[in-house]
Design a protein around this motif. Structure first.
Motif, mmCIF file in Angstrom:
data_model
loop_
_atom_site.group_PDB
_atom_site.id
_atom_site.type_symbol
_atom_site.label_atom_id
_atom_site.label_comp_id
_atom_site.label_asym_id
_atom_site.label_seq_id
_atom_site.Cartn_x
_atom_site.Cartn_y
_atom_site.Cartn_z
ATOM 1 N N GLU B 21 -34.683 6.497 -10.271
ATOM 2 C CA GLU B 21 -35.841 6.817 -9.811
ATOM 3 C C GLU B 21 -37.151 6.733 -10.704
ATOM 4 O OE1 GLU B 21 -36.144 7.860 -7.006
ATOM 5 O OE2 GLU B 21 -34.744 8.419 -5.859
ATOM 6 N N GLY B 22 -38.342 6.252 -10.373
ATOM 7 C CA GLY B 22 -39.287 6.338 -11.729
ATOM 8 C C GLY B 22 -39.621 4.490 -11.971
ATOM 9 N N GLN B 23 -38.458 3.846 -12.006
ATOM 10 C CA GLN B 23 -38.266 2.731 -12.413
ATOM 11 C C GLN B 23 -38.998 1.648 -11.607
ATOM 12 O OE1 GLN B 23 -36.951 1.838 -15.987
ATOM 13 N NE2 GLN B 23 -36.955 3.764 -16.337
ATOM 14 N N THR B 24 -39.493 0.403 -12.526
ATOM 15 C CA THR B 24 -39.395 -1.120 -12.240
ATOM 16 C C THR B 24 -38.389 -1.542 -12.316
ATOM 17 O OG1 THR B 24 -41.673 -1.155 -13.019
ATOM 18 C CG2 THR B 24 -41.702 0.223 -11.152
ATOM 19 N N ASP B 48 -40.498 -16.156 -29.703
ATOM 20 C CA ASP B 48 -41.154 -17.648 -29.695
ATOM 21 C C ASP B 48 -40.864 -18.247 -28.472
ATOM 22 O OD1 ASP B 48 -39.599 -18.538 -31.588
ATOM 23 O OD2 ASP B 48 -40.538 -19.726 -32.223
ATOM 24 N N GLY B 49 -39.501 -17.540 -27.848
ATOM 25 C CA GLY B 49 -39.181 -18.401 -26.093
ATOM 26 C C GLY B 49 -38.740 -17.070 -25.936
ATOM 27 N N LEU B 50 -39.205 -17.613 -23.779
ATOM 28 C CA LEU B 50 -38.746 -16.392 -23.848
ATOM 29 C C LEU B 50 -38.141 -17.003 -22.506
ATOM 30 C CD1 LEU B 50 -41.907 -14.330 -23.217
ATOM 31 C CD2 LEU B 50 -39.590 -13.341 -24.054
ATOM 32 N N THR B 51 -37.237 -16.544 -21.767
ATOM 33 C CA THR B 51 -36.254 -17.045 -20.382
ATOM 34 C C THR B 51 -36.407 -15.034 -20.029
ATOM 35 O OG1 THR B 51 -35.176 -18.466 -20.996
ATOM 36 C CG2 THR B 51 -34.880 -17.530 -18.701
ATOM 37 N N VAL B 52 -37.092 -15.311 -18.645
ATOM 38 C CA VAL B 52 -37.476 -13.690 -17.933
ATOM 39 C C VAL B 52 -37.097 -13.249 -16.778
ATOM 40 C CG1 VAL B 52 -38.544 -11.371 -18.224
ATOM 41 C CG2 VAL B 52 -38.573 -12.612 -20.708
ATOM 42 N N LEU B 53 -36.663 -13.150 -16.286
ATOM 43 C CA LEU B 53 -36.931 -12.790 -14.369
ATOM 44 C C LEU B 53 -36.952 -11.220 -14.499
ATOM 45 C CD1 LEU B 53 -36.295 -13.825 -11.606
ATOM 46 C CD2 LEU B 53 -33.525 -14.425 -11.816
ATOM 47 N N PRO B 54 -38.234 -10.931 -13.890
ATOM 48 C CA PRO B 54 -38.386 -9.709 -13.555
ATOM 49 C C PRO B 54 -37.946 -9.608 -12.070
ATOM 50 C CG PRO B 54 -40.727 -9.946 -14.498
ATOM 51 C CD PRO B 54 -39.799 -11.544 -14.478
ATOM 52 N N GLN B 107 -34.081 -4.876 -12.934
ATOM 53 C CA GLN B 107 -34.407 -4.988 -10.792
ATOM 54 C C GLN B 107 -34.666 -3.609 -10.920
ATOM 55 O OE1 GLN B 107 -33.856 -3.542 -7.755
ATOM 56 N NE2 GLN B 107 -31.717 -4.584 -7.947
ATOM 57 N N ALA B 108 -35.698 -2.597 -10.502
ATOM 58 C CA ALA B 108 -35.369 -1.778 -9.641
ATOM 59 C C ALA B 108 -36.120 -1.085 -8.507
ATOM 60 C CB ALA B 108 -35.892 -0.752 -11.255
ATOM 61 N N GLY B 109 -36.076 -1.207 -7.875
ATOM 62 C CA GLY B 109 -36.733 -0.575 -6.535
ATOM 63 C C GLY B 109 -36.954 -1.980 -5.340
ATOM 64 N N VAL B 110 -36.458 -2.859 -5.197
ATOM 65 C CA VAL B 110 -36.495 -4.002 -4.616
ATOM 66 C C VAL B 110 -35.065 -3.189 -3.220
ATOM 67 C CG1 VAL B 110 -36.006 -6.193 -4.308
ATOM 68 C CG2 VAL B 110 -36.784 -5.406 -6.601
ATOM 69 N N ALA B 203 -19.059 -7.112 -4.746
ATOM 70 C CA ALA B 203 -20.003 -6.264 -5.615
ATOM 71 C C ALA B 203 -20.536 -5.815 -4.948
ATOM 72 C CB ALA B 203 -21.174 -7.722 -6.148
ATOM 73 N N THR B 204 -21.060 -4.018 -5.656
ATOM 74 C CA THR B 204 -21.797 -3.084 -5.822
ATOM 75 C C THR B 204 -23.235 -3.421 -5.006
ATOM 76 O OG1 THR B 204 -21.719 -2.582 -7.586
ATOM 77 C CG2 THR B 204 -19.955 -1.684 -6.080
ATOM 78 N N THR B 205 -24.062 -3.117 -5.148
ATOM 79 C CA THR B 205 -25.541 -2.987 -5.960
ATOM 80 C C THR B 205 -26.082 -1.758 -5.998
ATOM 81 O OG1 THR B 205 -26.193 -1.826 -3.668
ATOM 82 C CG2 THR B 205 -26.037 -4.140 -3.768
ATOM 83 N N SER B 206 -27.431 -1.999 -7.532
ATOM 84 C CA SER B 206 -27.563 -0.627 -8.168
ATOM 85 C C SER B 206 -28.811 -1.676 -8.676
ATOM 86 C CB SER B 206 -26.260 -0.745 -9.384
ATOM 87 O OG SER B 206 -25.483 -2.000 -10.331
ATOM 88 N N GLU B 207 -29.173 -0.681 -9.987
ATOM 89 C CA GLU B 207 -30.286 -1.261 -10.292
ATOM 90 C C GLU B 207 -30.375 -0.995 -11.810
ATOM 91 O OE1 GLU B 207 -33.500 0.308 -6.686
ATOM 92 O OE2 GLU B 207 -33.518 1.652 -8.685
ATOM 93 N N GLY B 208 -30.715 -1.631 -12.684
ATOM 94 C CA GLY B 208 -30.590 -2.096 -14.310
ATOM 95 C C GLY B 208 -31.291 -3.002 -14.844
#
Ligand SMILES: [Zn+2]
Lengths: 134, 374
Positions: B21-24, B48-54, B107-110, B203-208
């Motif tokens: 709740e309340g997270q994005t 100085d390096g990033l691999t990010v998937l919001p 992932q949250a709220g998707v 698989a289940t589905t969740s957020e985190g």
């Protein structure tokens, strides 16, 4: 809340002949002018010999079930369960994802002979489903 | 040019839940990054390096996060955060393109329309979507063909799901902590999703969120964090996902080429691996990994996983946090969870199901393979 409409393909210039023919009750597939390979899904060039001369020809629409699954948890509520999603191998040697319709899902088996059965879903789109050959 | 040794110095999962709740997606991804940097004893000033998937933002996530975090100039990875992204980042560090890389996803709220399957499970391809295909059905078709071809009874793959879910049942960090224990019969008694997969095979589905920090062994020597070495890794592909018919013959050996490369780089044998953090999107996939990665002949994987072999106390401990079936499945960051859990096993810090004396971990996520060692 009413069930959403079943998702329908949005033909591209490349795939438009396939869907137009389905509406007329004909199953088309690309055939390589150079090596004779049947190519599906529609492509710009042949996977076997890379020739870019592919010609639409009519498939006999007959084949067999390579594998399938009976779906009970629908993609969206637009699909009534159970429904059968299958990979069908056409006698011309190419494979399609499709639905097996017209029989109980219990009757579908790997290896079963099938033939195309066109199923209109909108004015513009007719889906090439398949049915078991008795 | 001398190649530099690369190590994992930070690994973190945020709290995982069915709904946060309340997270994005951005807020859980940030929390994951902060947690992993804390674990490493580093700050964003070191990155100085990033691999990010919001969330499901497949393009530009690293650029957006690097800017949002105020990092002036940074290398970016193109892989979805997971084993392949670790390999990609390690190569960049080895080559000197960067020094310290954060890999993160969350992932949250998707997933809000629960009448449909999750948005990441609904491929939109023109020759796929119209048939009502979604992820479980896609993967079910190869499994169905395997069971048919090798005359394998469903109970043998249901057993895999029971073992994974029971691992999660013992893990206080799992979304489904305390749920279970399950038997293969329980799995087969759960409602059908897409034949041969029952609900508990999936698989289940969740957020985190989850994150890792990679740097050089040289840099790690100054840190308190216990480093875990990147021994080798690779990835392979058979074509675009959710486009061509997903038959057994197309997908069965997904990861074999990558696995061969990973073991060759690491200079170790299959027998050297102590723990197997495989991506458990569906139960039969575990059998497929053991065959594709050459732990047994094709058609024999269902026998390899039988009995206690894949328990935490067995010869081939798998998915020791409970994986996507019990720990958490957020859409994409569960790929990183496999690496996080491998790191924790090798540090002896698993929240449950610690494999005694684990020194080498094999991570596999579909066609992505990674070997880590103490
Ligand atoms: Zn050709």
């Amino acid at each position: 809340m009413t069930a959403p409409d079943r998702p329908v393909p949005h033909p591209s210039p490349l795939t438009q002949p396939f869907w137009a023919a389905c509406r007329d009750g004909r199953l088309l597939v690309q055939r390589c002018d150079k090596c004779g390979t049947h190519v599906f899904t529609p492509q710009e060039f042949c996977r076997e010999c890379h020739a870019d001369a592919l010609t639409w020809v009519e498939s006999a629409g007959a084949g067999h079930v390579v594998t399938f699954t009976v779906v009970w948890r629908p993609q969206t509520p637009a699909f009534g369960v159970p429904y059968v999603v299958a990979v069908v191998r056409l006698d011309e040697g190419y494979e399609m994802v499709t639905n097996i319709v017209g029989s109980s899902p219990d009757a579908v088996t790997i290896g079963a002979a099938v033939r195309v059965r066109f199923t209109p879903v909108t004015d513009a789109i007719t889906l090439p489903c398949f049915e078991l050959v008795a | 040019m001398r190649r530099r040794e690369v190590v994992v110095v930070g690994a973190h999962n945020t709290p995982q839940a069915r709904v946060l709740e309340g997270q994005t997606s951005d807020s859980v991804t940030l929390a994951a990054i902060t947690g992993a940097l804390d674990d490493a004893g580093l700050t964003t000033a070191d990155v100085d390096g990033l691999t990010v998937l919001p969330g499901l933002q497949y393009r530009g996530g690293a650029d957006a996060f690097g800017y949002a975090l105020g990092i002036p100039w940074f290398w970016t990875g193109a892989q979805v955060p997971g084993p392949a992204a670790v390999v990609e980042a390690a190569a960049a560090i080895e080559a000197g393109a960067c020094e310290t890389v954060v890999l993160a996803g969350g992932q949250a709220g998707v997933y809000t329309d629960r009448a449909a399957v999750a948005p990441w499970a609904r491929p939109a391809h023109e020759f796929i979507e119209c048939w009502g295909l979604m992820t479980p059905a896609e993967w079910a078709m190869a499994a169905q063909q395997y069971l048919h071809r090798f005359s394998v009874p469903r109970e043998k793959i249901a057993h895999v799901a029971a073992v994974i879910r029971n691992n999660g049942s013992r893990n206080p960090e799992a979304v489904y902590f305390g749920r279970g224990p399950y038997t293969a019969e329980d799995v087969l008694a759960s409602r059908m999703i897409a034949d041969p997969y029952h609900l508990l095979d999936c698989a289940t589905t969740s957020e985190g969120g989850s994150a890792l920090v990679l740097t050089t062994a040289e840099r790690a020597a100054d840190l308190d964090a216990r480093p875990v070495r990147v021994l080798g890794g690779a990835w392979d592909s058979w074509g675009p996902t959710y486009t061509h018919p997903p038959t057994y013959d197309r997908v069965a050996m997904w990861g074999r080429k990558a696995g061969d490369a990973a073991f060759a780089q690491a200079g170790i044998s299959r027998d050297d691996v102590d723990v197997f953090e495989f991506y458990d999107n569906f139960s039969w996939e575990i059998v497929r990994y053991f065959e594709a990665l050459r732990y047994c002949d094709v058609g024999e994987g269902a026998d390899l996983v039988a009995g206690d072999a894949i328990e935490a106390t067995g010869r081939y401990p798998i998915v020791t946090d409970g994986g996507t079936m019990s720990h958490s499945h957020t859409g994409e960051s569960q790929r990183l969870q496999r690496v996080v859990q491998a790191v924790r096993q090798l540090r002896g810090e698993s929240a449950a199901n610690q494999v005694a004396g684990a020194e080498i971990a094999l991570v596999a996520v579909i066609g992505e393979v990674l070997l880590l060692g103490t």
